[in-house]
Scaffold this motif. Structure first.
Motif, mmCIF file in Angstrom:
data_model
loop_
_atom_site.group_PDB
_atom_site.id
_atom_site.type_symbol
_atom_site.label_atom_id
_atom_site.label_comp_id
_atom_site.label_asym_id
_atom_site.label_seq_id
_atom_site.Cartn_x
_atom_site.Cartn_y
_atom_site.Cartn_z
ATOM 1 N N LEU A 345 5.140 13.752 -4.920
ATOM 2 C CA LEU A 345 6.014 12.687 -4.433
ATOM 3 C C LEU A 345 6.144 12.790 -2.915
ATOM 4 O O LEU A 345 7.102 13.357 -2.388
ATOM 5 C CB LEU A 345 7.384 12.815 -5.116
ATOM 6 N N PRO A 346 5.157 12.241 -2.166
ATOM 7 C CA PRO A 346 5.265 12.306 -0.701
ATOM 8 C C PRO A 346 6.459 11.475 -0.224
ATOM 9 O O PRO A 346 6.862 10.528 -0.917
ATOM 10 C CB PRO A 346 3.951 11.673 -0.218
ATOM 11 N N PRO A 347 7.066 11.809 0.941
ATOM 12 C CA PRO A 347 8.225 11.063 1.419
ATOM 13 C C PRO A 347 7.923 9.567 1.500
ATOM 14 O O PRO A 347 6.883 9.159 2.026
ATOM 15 C CB PRO A 347 8.471 11.637 2.830
ATOM 16 N N GLY A 348 8.799 8.771 0.946
ATOM 17 C CA GLY A 348 8.621 7.309 0.974
ATOM 18 C C GLY A 348 7.672 6.792 -0.088
ATOM 19 O O GLY A 348 7.511 5.584 -0.259
ATOM 20 N N GLY A 349 7.044 7.708 -0.853
ATOM 21 C CA GLY A 349 6.010 7.302 -1.807
ATOM 22 C C GLY A 349 6.547 6.453 -2.944
ATOM 23 O O GLY A 349 5.944 5.454 -3.334
ATOM 24 N N MET A 350 7.695 6.868 -3.485
ATOM 25 C CA MET A 350 8.273 6.136 -4.621
ATOM 26 C C MET A 350 8.604 4.702 -4.191
ATOM 27 O O MET A 350 8.269 3.732 -4.881
ATOM 28 C CB MET A 350 9.538 6.859 -5.073
ATOM 29 N N THR A 351 9.250 4.562 -3.036
ATOM 30 C CA THR A 351 9.625 3.226 -2.550
ATOM 31 C C THR A 351 8.371 2.385 -2.320
ATOM 32 O O THR A 351 8.322 1.197 -2.675
ATOM 33 C CB THR A 351 10.465 3.361 -1.263
ATOM 34 N N ALA A 352 7.341 2.999 -1.754
ATOM 35 C CA ALA A 352 6.093 2.259 -1.496
ATOM 36 C C ALA A 352 5.457 1.804 -2.812
ATOM 37 O O ALA A 352 4.999 0.666 -2.941
ATOM 38 C CB ALA A 352 5.115 3.152 -0.717
ATOM 39 N N TRP A 353 5.446 2.676 -3.797
ATOM 40 C CA TRP A 353 4.820 2.334 -5.089
ATOM 41 C C TRP A 353 5.544 1.133 -5.711
ATOM 42 O O TRP A 353 4.917 0.179 -6.171
ATOM 43 C CB TRP A 353 4.875 3.545 -6.037
ATOM 44 N N PHE A 354 6.877 1.183 -5.686
ATOM 45 C CA PHE A 354 7.634 0.080 -6.290
ATOM 46 C C PHE A 354 7.507 -1.199 -5.451
ATOM 47 O O PHE A 354 7.503 -2.302 -5.996
ATOM 48 C CB PHE A 354 9.100 0.490 -6.498
ATOM 49 N N THR A 355 7.389 -1.047 -4.146
ATOM 50 C CA THR A 355 7.223 -2.246 -3.308
ATOM 51 C C THR A 355 5.890 -2.924 -3.613
ATOM 52 O O THR A 355 5.823 -4.152 -3.747
ATOM 53 C CB THR A 355 7.288 -1.869 -1.810
ATOM 54 N N MET A 356 4.826 -2.132 -3.719
ATOM 55 C CA MET A 356 3.518 -2.740 -4.007
ATOM 56 C C MET A 356 3.511 -3.381 -5.398
ATOM 57 O O MET A 356 2.881 -4.407 -5.622
ATOM 58 C CB MET A 356 2.385 -1.700 -3.885
ATOM 59 N N ARG A 357 4.245 -2.795 -6.291
ATOM 60 C CA ARG A 357 4.323 -3.384 -7.639
ATOM 61 C C ARG A 357 5.096 -4.722 -7.594
ATOM 62 O O ARG A 357 4.817 -5.619 -8.379
ATOM 63 C CB ARG A 357 4.964 -2.367 -8.585
ATOM 64 N N MET A 358 6.034 -4.871 -6.677
ATOM 65 C CA MET A 358 6.710 -6.173 -6.539
ATOM 66 C C MET A 358 5.727 -7.236 -6.071
ATOM 67 O O MET A 358 5.789 -8.390 -6.498
ATOM 68 C CB MET A 358 7.884 -6.081 -5.556
ATOM 69 N N THR A 359 4.799 -6.844 -5.209
ATOM 70 C CA THR A 359 3.756 -7.790 -4.788
ATOM 71 C C THR A 359 2.920 -8.188 -6.002
ATOM 72 O O THR A 359 2.602 -9.367 -6.191
ATOM 73 C CB THR A 359 2.853 -7.157 -3.706
ATOM 74 N N ASP A 360 2.577 -7.211 -6.822
ATOM 75 C CA ASP A 360 1.799 -7.515 -8.037
ATOM 76 C C ASP A 360 2.537 -8.521 -8.920
ATOM 77 O O ASP A 360 1.935 -9.453 -9.453
ATOM 78 C CB ASP A 360 1.534 -6.247 -8.867
ATOM 79 N N LEU A 361 3.868 -8.334 -9.044
ATOM 80 C CA LEU A 361 4.648 -9.252 -9.880
ATOM 81 C C LEU A 361 4.618 -10.660 -9.294
ATOM 82 O O LEU A 361 4.432 -11.639 -10.010
ATOM 83 C CB LEU A 361 6.108 -8.802 -9.981
ATOM 84 N N GLY A 362 4.780 -10.740 -7.982
ATOM 85 C CA GLY A 362 4.786 -12.050 -7.323
ATOM 86 C C GLY A 362 3.438 -12.734 -7.432
ATOM 87 O O GLY A 362 3.348 -13.955 -7.467
ATOM 88 N N GLU A 363 2.373 -11.914 -7.491
ATOM 89 C CA GLU A 363 1.015 -12.470 -7.607
ATOM 90 C C GLU A 363 0.537 -12.492 -9.056
ATOM 91 O O GLU A 363 -0.631 -12.790 -9.320
ATOM 92 C CB GLU A 363 0.056 -11.675 -6.718
#
Ligand SMILES: Cc1cc2nc3c(=O)[nH]c(=O)nc-3n(C[C@H](O)[C@H](O)[C@H](O)COP(=O)(O)O)c2cc1C
Length: 398
Positions: A345-363
């Motif tokens: 779990l690199p710093p900021g990794g969890m937030t980044a993973w969930f953010t990219m998944r929000m893009t997937d949802l929007g697309e």
């Protein structure tokens, strides 16, 4: 009055201003990084909030919408100032309010945490750390904040959003003012907790005075900063008491900060829910409806928090990214979203993973992408760097 015996997650909630939430399940604020880099909404973002609305939630909150473009949290933030693309914002409000859902904007100002490549961070006091620095705001700059929040809230009301949430949590500007660790001022805005909360109280009063009475004004507050020397529960309860009678429709309890090296709720993998005990203490001193955000995964946990009368609503962030139709799911088979397990779990990794998944949802491609956390972090950082370029061109008027 709380009727613990009959209230369930699917009981409507009437807020103090008369607005009715259709149930008790709220998608808590997330910075979705889906702005176009010029502060305007994108089609993917509109679709994301539409999907959440279709999934049966009562309200969703868009994280970190800026009224002042100088202090964004990320280059994918929305900016709702006079230059905003009003028709895109209107469309976002419309799509996110389908199916009886409400869509609220979280009004932010990142202060000392403003994204360095596109801002000159300023907070209550000067800060100088090796990887982090901020200037102190002048008195005039501080006094301009409530008006900026209020004008942004009024624009939101005019464009069809149902409400705003004033962000006073997670170490951003209003939370920095509350924190003795970051606020060393010796004027009317620093020192005692009464002085440190002055900017928040003035902001709440100015927003409430400007927006229509049926427009929701919520506040997100840290129970504790979870930092040595930061805002502690005892002081936070004093803030809760002081918010009473000032027209707040919903108080969202969270905790932690995004200062480098500090603990934040969105990076936590520990078992929740996190802030229910604080909400229980807050319940004794306020009549403002309460929401707790953080660590809810299972329907039973959320149901217990509401049914017991401890909170009036529950906020979920990551759960909604994993299952955008979580309320519909909970109404049928009650299954919990499947949280990914990360080997590192690199710093900021969890937030980044969930953010990219929000893009997937929007697309609408969430089933097609399977990212490791390192890949998510890289993708997120590359996209932010691209947006920084767009943002700079915007501010230089090119
Ligand atoms: C990707 C992501 C972005 C977030 N951005 C914000 C934000 O802009 N504003 C905010 O108040 N909280 C933000 N949060 C924190 C969440 O609202 C929430 O407090 C936290 O994730 C804990 O809730 P959870 O356990 O349901 O995820 C963010 C969380 C995630 C995962």
């Amino acid at each position: 009055m709380h009727t613990a015996s009959t209230t369930t997650l699917f009981t409507p909630l009437t807020l103090p201003n008369g607005r009715v939430l259709k149930n008790r399940i709220i998608k808590s604020a997330m910075s979705d990084s889906l702005g176009d880099g010029q502060g305007n909404p994108t089609l993917a973002q509109m679709r994301l909030y539409e999907r959440w609305a279709e999934g049966g939630l009562a309200a969703s909150i868009i994280g970190e919408v800026q009224g002042d473009p100088r202090y964004p949290e990320k280059p994918g933030n929305l900016i709702l100032d006079d230059n905003a693309d009003k028709s895109a914002f209107r469309q976002l409000a419309r799509q996110g309010s389908t199916n009886g859902a409400q869509l609220w904007l979280q009004l932010g100002h990142a202060g000392a945490l403003a994204h360095l490549p596109i801002s000159k961070p300023k907070g209550p006091s000067e800060i100088e750390f090796p990887d982090f620095r901020s200037e102190a705001m002048s008195l005039a700059e501080i006094q301009a904040v409530p008006d900026c929040f209020a004008k942004t809230a009024l624009r939101a009301a005019e464009l069809g959003f149902g409400g705003v949430q004033i962000h006073a949590a997670h170490g951003f500007l209003l939370s920095q003012f509350l924190s003795p660790l970051f606020n060393h001022r010796t004027d009317a805005y620093g020192g005692s907790i009464e002085a440190r909360m002055r900017l928040l109280i003035e902001t709440v009063e100015t927003v409430r005075a400007l927006v229509p009475s049926d427009f929701v004004m919520a506040v997100k507050l840290n129970a504790t900063d979870q930092l040595d020397g930061g805002l502690a529960e005892e002081d936070s309860l004093k803030v809760v008491a002081e918010l009473e009678g000032r027209g707040v429709d919903l108080l969202d309890i969270s905790g932690g900060t995004y200062f480098p090296g500090a603990s934040s709720s969105s990076e936590r993998a520990s078992i929740g829910p996190y802030f229910v005990d604080f909400a229980r203490a807050a319940r004794h001193i306020t009549s403002i409806p309460l929401m707790a955000t953080g660590g809810f995964k299972r329907q039973e946990e959320a149901e217990a928090a509401v049914h017991s009368g401890t909170v009036d609503a529950v906020g979920l962030a990551r759960g909604f990214v994993l299952d955008p139709s979580l309320p519909a799911t909970w109404q049928t088979d009650k299954s919990a979203p499947l949280f990914p397990r990360f080997a590192t779990l690199p710093p900021g990794g969890m937030t980044a993973w969930f953010t990219m998944r929000m893009t997937d949802l929007g697309e609408e491609r969430e089933g097609q992408v399977d990212r490791e956390i390192g890949e998510a972090l890289a993708e997120y950082e590359i996209r932010d760097a691209q947006r920084v370029g767009i943002w700079r061109r915007r501010s230089s008027g090119q």
